[in-house]
Write a protein that holds these residues in place. Sequence first.
Motif, PDB file in Angstrom:
ATOM      1  N   SER A   2       0.835  -1.201   0.000  1.00  0.00           N
ATOM      2  CA  SER A   2       0.000   0.000   0.000  1.00  0.00           C
ATOM      3  C   SER A   2       0.870   1.252   0.000  1.00  0.00           C
ATOM      4  N   LEU A   3       2.074   1.141   0.624  1.00  0.00           N
ATOM      5  CA  LEU A   3       2.996   2.285   0.600  1.00  0.00           C
ATOM      6  C   LEU A   3       3.428   2.603  -0.821  1.00  0.00           C
ATOM      7  N   ILE A   4       3.673   1.544  -1.596  1.00  0.00           N
ATOM      8  CA  ILE A   4       4.120   1.742  -2.970  1.00  0.00           C
ATOM      9  C   ILE A   4       3.028   2.415  -3.783  1.00  0.00           C
ATOM     10  N   PHE A   5       1.779   1.933  -3.608  1.00  0.00           N
ATOM     11  CA  PHE A   5       0.693   2.544  -4.367  1.00  0.00           C
ATOM     12  C   PHE A   5       0.457   3.974  -3.926  1.00  0.00           C
ATOM     13  N   ALA A   6       0.597   4.240  -2.632  1.00  0.00           N
ATOM     14  CA  ALA A   6       0.440   5.612  -2.154  1.00  0.00           C
ATOM     15  C   ALA A   6       1.522   6.508  -2.735  1.00  0.00           C
ATOM     16  N   ALA A   7       2.745   5.961  -2.826  1.00  0.00           N
ATOM     17  CA  ALA A   7       3.831   6.758  -3.400  1.00  0.00           C
ATOM     18  C   ALA A   7       3.588   7.028  -4.864  1.00  0.00           C
ATOM     19  N   ALA A   8       2.993   6.055  -5.567  1.00  0.00           N
ATOM     20  CA  ALA A   8       2.783   6.247  -6.995  1.00  0.00           C
ATOM     21  C   ALA A   8       1.619   7.175  -7.267  1.00  0.00           C
ATOM     22  N   THR A   9       0.580   7.105  -6.450  1.00  0.00           N
ATOM     23  CA  THR A   9      -0.593   7.922  -6.727  1.00  0.00           C
ATOM     24  C   THR A   9      -0.429   9.338  -6.232  1.00  0.00           C
ATOM     25  N   GLU A  10       0.627   9.610  -5.471  1.00  0.00           N
ATOM     26  CA  GLU A  10       0.810  10.973  -5.006  1.00  0.00           C
ATOM     27  C   GLU A  10       1.049  11.927  -6.162  1.00  0.00           C
ATOM     28  N   THR A  11       1.801  11.477  -7.161  1.00  0.00           N
ATOM     29  CA  THR A  11       2.097  12.335  -8.292  1.00  0.00           C
ATOM     30  C   THR A  11       1.080  12.195  -9.411  1.00  0.00           C
ATOM     31  N   ALA A  12       0.145  11.244  -9.291  1.00  0.00           N
ATOM     32  CA  ALA A  12      -0.819  11.047 -10.372  1.00  0.00           C
ATOM     33  C   ALA A  12      -1.878  12.137 -10.343  1.00  0.00           C
ATOM     34  N   HIS A  13      -2.423  12.410 -11.518  1.00  0.00           N
ATOM     35  CA  HIS A  13      -3.487  13.403 -11.592  1.00  0.00           C
ATOM     36  C   HIS A  13      -4.812  12.753 -11.202  1.00  0.00           C
ATOM     37  N   ALA A  14      -5.511  13.384 -10.277  1.00  0.00           N
ATOM     38  CA  ALA A  14      -6.786  12.833  -9.832  1.00  0.00           C
ATOM     39  C   ALA A  14      -7.888  13.272 -10.783  1.00  0.00           C
ATOM     40  N   ALA A  15      -8.556  12.288 -11.377  1.00  0.00           N
ATOM     41  CA  ALA A  15      -9.688  12.589 -12.242  1.00  0.00           C
ATOM     42  C   ALA A  15     -10.922  12.849 -11.352  1.00  0.00           C
ATOM     43  N   GLU A  16     -12.038  13.210 -11.953  1.00  0.00           N
ATOM     44  CA  GLU A  16     -13.254  13.447 -11.177  1.00  0.00           C
ATOM     45  C   GLU A  16     -13.774  12.129 -10.627  1.00  0.00           C
ATOM     46  N   HIS A  17     -14.024  12.091  -9.323  1.00  0.00           N
ATOM     47  CA  HIS A  17     -14.671  10.989  -8.603  1.00  0.00           C
ATOM     48  C   HIS A  17     -13.862   9.701  -8.647  1.00  0.00           C
ATOM     49  N   ALA A  18     -12.635   9.718  -9.150  1.00  0.00           N
ATOM     50  CA  ALA A  18     -11.859   8.465  -9.188  1.00  0.00           C
ATOM     51  C   ALA A  18     -10.379   8.820  -9.163  1.00  0.00           C
ATOM     52  N   ILE A  19      -9.576   7.958  -8.512  1.00  0.00           N
ATOM     53  CA  ILE A  19      -8.131   8.170  -8.468  1.00  0.00           C
ATOM     54  C   ILE A  19      -7.511   7.467  -9.650  1.00  0.00           C
ATOM     55  N   HIS A  20      -6.822   8.222 -10.473  1.00  0.00           N
ATOM     56  CA  HIS A  20      -6.154   7.641 -11.641  1.00  0.00           C
ATOM     57  C   HIS A  20      -4.775   7.169 -11.225  1.00  0.00           C
ATOM     58  N   VAL A  21      -4.518   5.868 -11.386  1.00  0.00           N
ATOM     59  CA  VAL A  21      -3.244   5.299 -10.956  1.00  0.00           C
ATOM     60  C   VAL A  21      -2.219   5.466 -12.062  1.00  0.00           C
ATOM     61  N   ASP A  22      -1.055   5.984 -11.677  1.00  0.00           N
ATOM     62  CA  ASP A  22       0.041   6.168 -12.622  1.00  0.00           C
ATOM     63  C   ASP A  22       0.802   4.848 -12.761  1.00  0.00           C
ATOM     64  N   TRP A  23       0.439   4.065 -13.795  1.00  0.00           N
ATOM     65  CA  TRP A  23       0.976   2.699 -13.873  1.00  0.00           C
ATOM     66  C   TRP A  23       2.463   2.687 -14.207  1.00  0.00           C
ATOM     67  N   ILE A  24       2.920   3.683 -14.974  1.00  0.00           N
ATOM     68  CA  ILE A  24       4.357   3.756 -15.265  1.00  0.00           C
ATOM     69  C   ILE A  24       5.133   3.989 -13.965  1.00  0.00           C
ATOM     70  N   GLY A  25       4.581   4.875 -13.118  1.00  0.00           N
ATOM     71  CA  GLY A  25       5.235   5.131 -11.835  1.00  0.00           C
ATOM     72  C   GLY A  25       5.248   3.899 -10.947  1.00  0.00           C
ATOM     73  N   VAL A  26       4.139   3.142 -10.965  1.00  0.00           N
ATOM     74  CA  VAL A  26       4.077   1.910 -10.154  1.00  0.00           C
ATOM     75  C   VAL A  26       5.135   0.919 -10.622  1.00  0.00           C
ATOM     76  N   ILE A  27       5.250   0.766 -11.961  1.00  0.00           N
ATOM     77  CA  ILE A  27       6.231  -0.188 -12.489  1.00  0.00           C
ATOM     78  C   ILE A  27       7.641   0.266 -12.147  1.00  0.00           C
ATOM     79  N   ARG A  28       7.906   1.583 -12.277  1.00  0.00           N
ATOM     80  CA  ARG A  28       9.262   2.079 -11.948  1.00  0.00           C
ATOM     81  C   ARG A  28       9.561   1.895 -10.472  1.00  0.00           C
ATOM     82  N   THR A  29       8.564   2.160  -9.603  1.00  0.00           N
ATOM     83  CA  THR A  29       8.810   2.017  -8.168  1.00  0.00           C
ATOM     84  C   THR A  29       9.071   0.563  -7.792  1.00  0.00           C
ATOM     85  N   ILE A  30       8.251  -0.359  -8.344  1.00  0.00           N
ATOM     86  CA  ILE A  30       8.428  -1.772  -8.005  1.00  0.00           C
ATOM     87  C   ILE A  30       9.766  -2.278  -8.544  1.00  0.00           C
ATOM     88  N   GLY A  31      10.119  -1.858  -9.766  1.00  0.00           N
ATOM     89  CA  GLY A  31      11.411  -2.259 -10.322  1.00  0.00           C
ATOM     90  C   GLY A  31      12.566  -1.753  -9.484  1.00  0.00           C
TER      91      GLY A  31
END
Lengths: 135, 103
Positions: A2-31
Amino acid sequence: MSLIFAAATETAHAAEHAIHVDWIGVIRTIGTVVSMAAGLLFVLAGTIGVLRLPDFYTRLHAAGMTDTLGAELILLALIFQSDSLQMVLKLLLVAFFLLVTSPTATHAVAHAAYRAGLKPLLGDYRAPDLEEDGT
Amino acid sequence: MTPFMGYFMLGSAFLLIVSMGLMLGRLLGGPTLYDRLLAVNSFGTKTVLFLCVFCFIIDRPDGVDIALLYALMNFIATIAVLKFFNYRALDVTLSGADAEDAR
Protein backbone atom coordinates in the motif's frame (compact mmCIF):
# COMPACT_ATOMS: atom_id res chain seq x y z
CA MET A 1 2.44 -2.74 -1.03
CA SER A 2 0.00 0.00 0.00
CA LEU A 3 3.00 2.28 0.60
CA ILE A 4 4.12 1.74 -2.97
CA PHE A 5 0.69 2.54 -4.37
CA ALA A 6 0.44 5.61 -2.15
CA ALA A 7 3.83 6.76 -3.40
CA ALA A 8 2.78 6.25 -7.00
CA THR A 9 -0.59 7.92 -6.73
CA GLU A 10 0.81 10.97 -5.01
CA THR A 11 2.10 12.34 -8.29
CA ALA A 12 -0.82 11.05 -10.37
CA HIS A 13 -3.49 13.40 -11.59
CA ALA A 14 -6.79 12.83 -9.83
CA ALA A 15 -9.69 12.59 -12.24
CA GLU A 16 -13.25 13.45 -11.18
CA HIS A 17 -14.67 10.99 -8.60
CA ALA A 18 -11.86 8.47 -9.19
CA ILE A 19 -8.13 8.17 -8.47
CA HIS A 20 -6.15 7.64 -11.64
CA VAL A 21 -3.24 5.30 -10.96
CA ASP A 22 0.04 6.17 -12.62
CA TRP A 23 0.98 2.70 -13.87
CA ILE A 24 4.36 3.76 -15.27
CA GLY A 25 5.24 5.13 -11.83
CA VAL A 26 4.08 1.91 -10.15
CA ILE A 27 6.23 -0.19 -12.49
CA ARG A 28 9.26 2.08 -11.95
CA THR A 29 8.81 2.02 -8.17
CA ILE A 30 8.43 -1.77 -8.01
CA GLY A 31 11.41 -2.26 -10.32
CA THR A 32 13.52 0.06 -8.19
CA VAL A 33 12.53 -1.60 -4.91
CA VAL A 34 13.08 -5.16 -6.18
CA SER A 35 16.40 -4.42 -7.88
CA MET A 36 17.76 -2.37 -4.99
CA ALA A 37 16.74 -4.99 -2.41
CA ALA A 38 18.36 -7.79 -4.43
CA GLY A 39 21.50 -5.74 -5.02
CA LEU A 40 21.84 -4.81 -1.34
CA LEU A 41 21.30 -8.46 -0.41
CA PHE A 42 24.15 -9.49 -2.72
CA VAL A 43 26.45 -6.71 -1.48
CA LEU A 44 25.84 -7.49 2.19
CA ALA A 45 26.22 -11.24 1.57
CA GLY A 46 29.54 -10.61 -0.15
CA THR A 47 30.73 -8.43 2.72
CA ILE A 48 29.78 -11.03 5.34
CA GLY A 49 31.47 -13.69 3.19
CA VAL A 50 34.67 -11.65 3.03
CA LEU A 51 34.59 -11.26 6.79
CA ARG A 52 33.81 -14.85 7.74
CA LEU A 53 35.19 -17.27 5.13
CA PRO A 54 38.37 -19.09 6.19
CA ASP A 55 40.68 -18.77 3.20
CA PHE A 56 41.88 -16.04 0.84
CA TYR A 57 40.53 -17.74 -2.27
CA THR A 58 37.09 -18.31 -0.78
CA ARG A 59 37.00 -14.67 0.31
CA LEU A 60 37.94 -13.75 -3.25
CA HIS A 61 35.04 -15.85 -4.51
CA ALA A 62 32.58 -14.11 -2.19
CA ALA A 63 33.77 -10.60 -3.03
CA GLY A 64 34.28 -11.08 -6.75
CA MET A 65 30.99 -12.78 -7.55
CA THR A 66 28.62 -10.80 -5.38
CA ASP A 67 30.12 -7.36 -5.88
CA THR A 68 29.73 -7.50 -9.64
CA LEU A 69 26.12 -8.71 -9.58
CA GLY A 70 25.15 -6.49 -6.66
CA ALA A 71 26.64 -3.41 -8.32
CA GLU A 72 24.81 -4.10 -11.58
CA LEU A 73 21.50 -4.60 -9.74
CA ILE A 74 21.86 -1.38 -7.71
CA LEU A 75 22.73 0.59 -10.86
CA LEU A 76 19.69 -0.98 -12.58
CA ALA A 77 17.54 0.26 -9.69
CA LEU A 78 18.95 3.77 -10.15
CA ILE A 79 18.30 3.57 -13.91
CA PHE A 80 14.64 2.85 -13.11
CA GLN A 81 14.55 6.06 -11.04
CA SER A 82 16.36 8.40 -13.41
CA ASP A 83 14.37 11.00 -15.30
CA SER A 84 16.55 12.06 -18.23
CA LEU A 85 18.27 10.17 -21.02
CA GLN A 86 21.60 11.73 -20.04
CA MET A 87 21.35 10.24 -16.57
CA VAL A 88 20.49 6.81 -17.99
CA LEU A 89 23.49 6.90 -20.34
CA LYS A 90 25.87 7.96 -17.55
CA LEU A 91 24.62 5.18 -15.26
CA LEU A 92 24.95 2.67 -18.12
CA LEU A 93 28.54 3.84 -18.61
CA VAL A 94 29.30 3.33 -14.90
CA ALA A 95 27.68 -0.12 -15.07
CA PHE A 96 29.72 -1.03 -18.16
CA PHE A 97 33.02 0.02 -16.59
CA LEU A 98 32.23 -1.83 -13.35
CA LEU A 99 31.28 -4.92 -15.38
CA VAL A 100 34.61 -4.79 -17.22
CA THR A 101 37.00 -3.74 -14.46
CA SER A 102 35.68 -5.57 -11.40
CA PRO A 103 36.25 -9.18 -12.64
CA THR A 104 39.57 -8.09 -14.16
CA ALA A 105 40.80 -6.72 -10.85
CA THR A 106 39.59 -9.83 -9.04
CA HIS A 107 41.44 -12.04 -11.51
CA ALA A 108 44.59 -9.92 -11.18
CA VAL A 109 44.53 -10.21 -7.38
CA ALA A 110 43.98 -13.98 -7.56
CA HIS A 111 46.75 -14.44 -10.13
CA ALA A 112 49.23 -12.33 -8.14
CA ALA A 113 48.45 -14.23 -4.94
CA TYR A 114 48.86 -17.60 -6.68
CA ARG A 115 52.16 -16.55 -8.27
CA ALA A 116 53.40 -15.31 -4.91
CA GLY A 117 52.92 -18.83 -3.57
CA LEU A 118 49.81 -18.41 -1.42
CA LYS A 119 48.38 -21.94 -1.19
CA PRO A 120 44.63 -22.47 -0.90
CA LEU A 121 43.14 -24.57 1.89
CA LEU A 122 42.36 -27.83 0.12
CA GLY A 123 41.85 -30.65 2.62
CA ASP A 124 42.48 -33.93 0.83
CA TYR A 125 43.08 -32.35 -2.57
CA ARG A 126 46.36 -31.05 -3.96
CA ALA A 127 47.01 -27.69 -5.60
CA PRO A 128 48.68 -27.81 -9.05
CA ASP A 129 52.34 -26.89 -8.82
CA LEU A 130 53.48 -23.55 -10.17
CA GLU A 131 56.20 -25.27 -12.22
CA GLU A 132 53.76 -27.61 -13.93
CA ASP A 133 51.10 -25.27 -15.20
CA GLY A 134 53.40 -22.52 -16.49
CA THR A 135 51.80 -19.12 -16.19
CA MET B 1 11.13 11.78 -6.28
CA THR B 2 8.33 10.76 -3.96
CA PRO B 3 8.90 10.76 -0.17
CA PHE B 4 8.79 6.96 -0.08
CA MET B 5 11.58 6.80 -2.67
CA GLY B 6 13.59 9.34 -0.69
CA TYR B 7 13.45 7.27 2.49
CA PHE B 8 14.16 4.09 0.51
CA MET B 9 17.26 5.66 -1.04
CA LEU B 10 18.38 6.87 2.41
CA GLY B 11 18.05 3.34 3.78
CA SER B 12 19.96 1.90 0.83
CA ALA B 13 22.77 4.43 1.31
CA PHE B 14 22.90 3.56 5.01
CA LEU B 15 23.16 -0.17 4.24
CA LEU B 16 25.95 0.54 1.74
CA ILE B 17 27.82 2.52 4.43
CA VAL B 18 27.36 -0.40 6.86
CA SER B 19 28.77 -2.74 4.22
CA MET B 20 31.75 -0.43 3.65
CA GLY B 21 32.41 -0.30 7.40
CA LEU B 22 32.34 -4.08 7.67
CA MET B 23 34.76 -4.29 4.76
CA LEU B 24 37.15 -2.03 6.70
CA GLY B 25 37.42 -4.83 9.26
CA ARG B 26 38.95 -7.15 6.66
CA LEU B 27 41.13 -4.29 5.42
CA LEU B 28 42.61 -3.65 8.88
CA GLY B 29 42.84 -7.25 10.03
CA GLY B 30 43.61 -9.16 6.85
CA PRO B 31 46.31 -11.81 7.37
CA THR B 32 47.99 -11.32 3.99
CA LEU B 33 48.61 -8.43 1.62
CA TYR B 34 46.15 -9.85 -0.91
CA ASP B 35 43.31 -9.87 1.60
CA ARG B 36 43.87 -6.17 2.12
CA LEU B 37 44.00 -5.52 -1.63
CA LEU B 38 40.77 -7.44 -2.11
CA ALA B 39 39.14 -5.39 0.65
CA VAL B 40 40.35 -2.13 -0.91
CA ASN B 41 38.99 -3.14 -4.30
CA SER B 42 35.61 -4.14 -2.87
CA PHE B 43 35.51 -0.95 -0.79
CA GLY B 44 36.07 1.07 -3.96
CA THR B 45 33.22 -0.66 -5.75
CA LYS B 46 30.90 0.06 -2.82
CA THR B 47 32.08 3.68 -2.82
CA VAL B 48 31.04 4.01 -6.47
CA LEU B 49 27.59 2.61 -5.65
CA PHE B 50 27.25 4.91 -2.64
CA LEU B 51 28.16 7.95 -4.74
CA CYS B 52 25.52 7.01 -7.33
CA VAL B 53 22.82 6.58 -4.66
CA PHE B 54 23.89 9.74 -2.83
CA CYS B 55 23.68 11.93 -5.92
CA PHE B 56 20.11 10.67 -6.35
CA ILE B 57 19.36 11.61 -2.72
CA ILE B 58 20.66 15.16 -3.02
CA ASP B 59 19.21 15.41 -6.55
CA ARG B 60 22.39 16.50 -8.28
CA PRO B 61 23.19 14.42 -11.38
CA ASP B 62 26.83 15.59 -11.46
CA GLY B 63 27.80 13.01 -8.87
CA VAL B 64 27.61 10.18 -11.38
CA ASP B 65 30.60 11.69 -13.20
CA ILE B 66 32.62 11.49 -9.99
CA ALA B 67 31.47 7.90 -9.52
CA LEU B 68 32.61 7.03 -13.05
CA LEU B 69 36.00 8.63 -12.41
CA TYR B 70 36.32 6.77 -9.13
CA ALA B 71 35.51 3.42 -10.76
CA LEU B 72 38.30 3.85 -13.32
CA MET B 73 40.78 5.15 -10.72
CA ASN B 74 40.01 2.25 -8.38
CA PHE B 75 40.82 -0.29 -11.09
CA ILE B 76 44.07 1.43 -12.07
CA ALA B 77 45.13 1.76 -8.42
CA THR B 78 44.54 -1.96 -7.80
CA ILE B 79 46.58 -2.97 -10.86
CA ALA B 80 49.38 -0.52 -9.97
CA VAL B 81 49.67 -1.76 -6.38
CA LEU B 82 49.69 -5.40 -7.56
CA LYS B 83 52.40 -4.63 -10.10
CA PHE B 84 54.46 -2.82 -7.49
CA PHE B 85 54.33 -5.68 -5.02
CA ASN B 86 55.09 -8.21 -7.77
CA TYR B 87 58.15 -6.46 -9.27
CA ARG B 88 59.08 -4.00 -6.48
CA ALA B 89 59.08 -1.28 -9.15
CA LEU B 90 56.54 0.47 -11.34
CA ASP B 91 58.63 1.07 -14.50
CA VAL B 92 58.60 -2.54 -15.69
CA THR B 93 57.15 -3.11 -19.13
CA LEU B 94 54.67 -5.94 -19.15
CA SER B 95 54.41 -6.89 -22.83
CA GLY B 96 55.75 -10.03 -24.50
CA ALA B 97 59.36 -11.02 -24.00
CA ASP B 98 60.10 -8.14 -21.62
CA ALA B 99 57.67 -9.58 -19.13
CA GLU B 100 59.48 -12.93 -19.34
CA ASP B 101 62.83 -11.22 -18.74
CA ALA B 102 61.48 -9.29 -15.79
CA ARG B 103 60.62 -12.55 -14.09
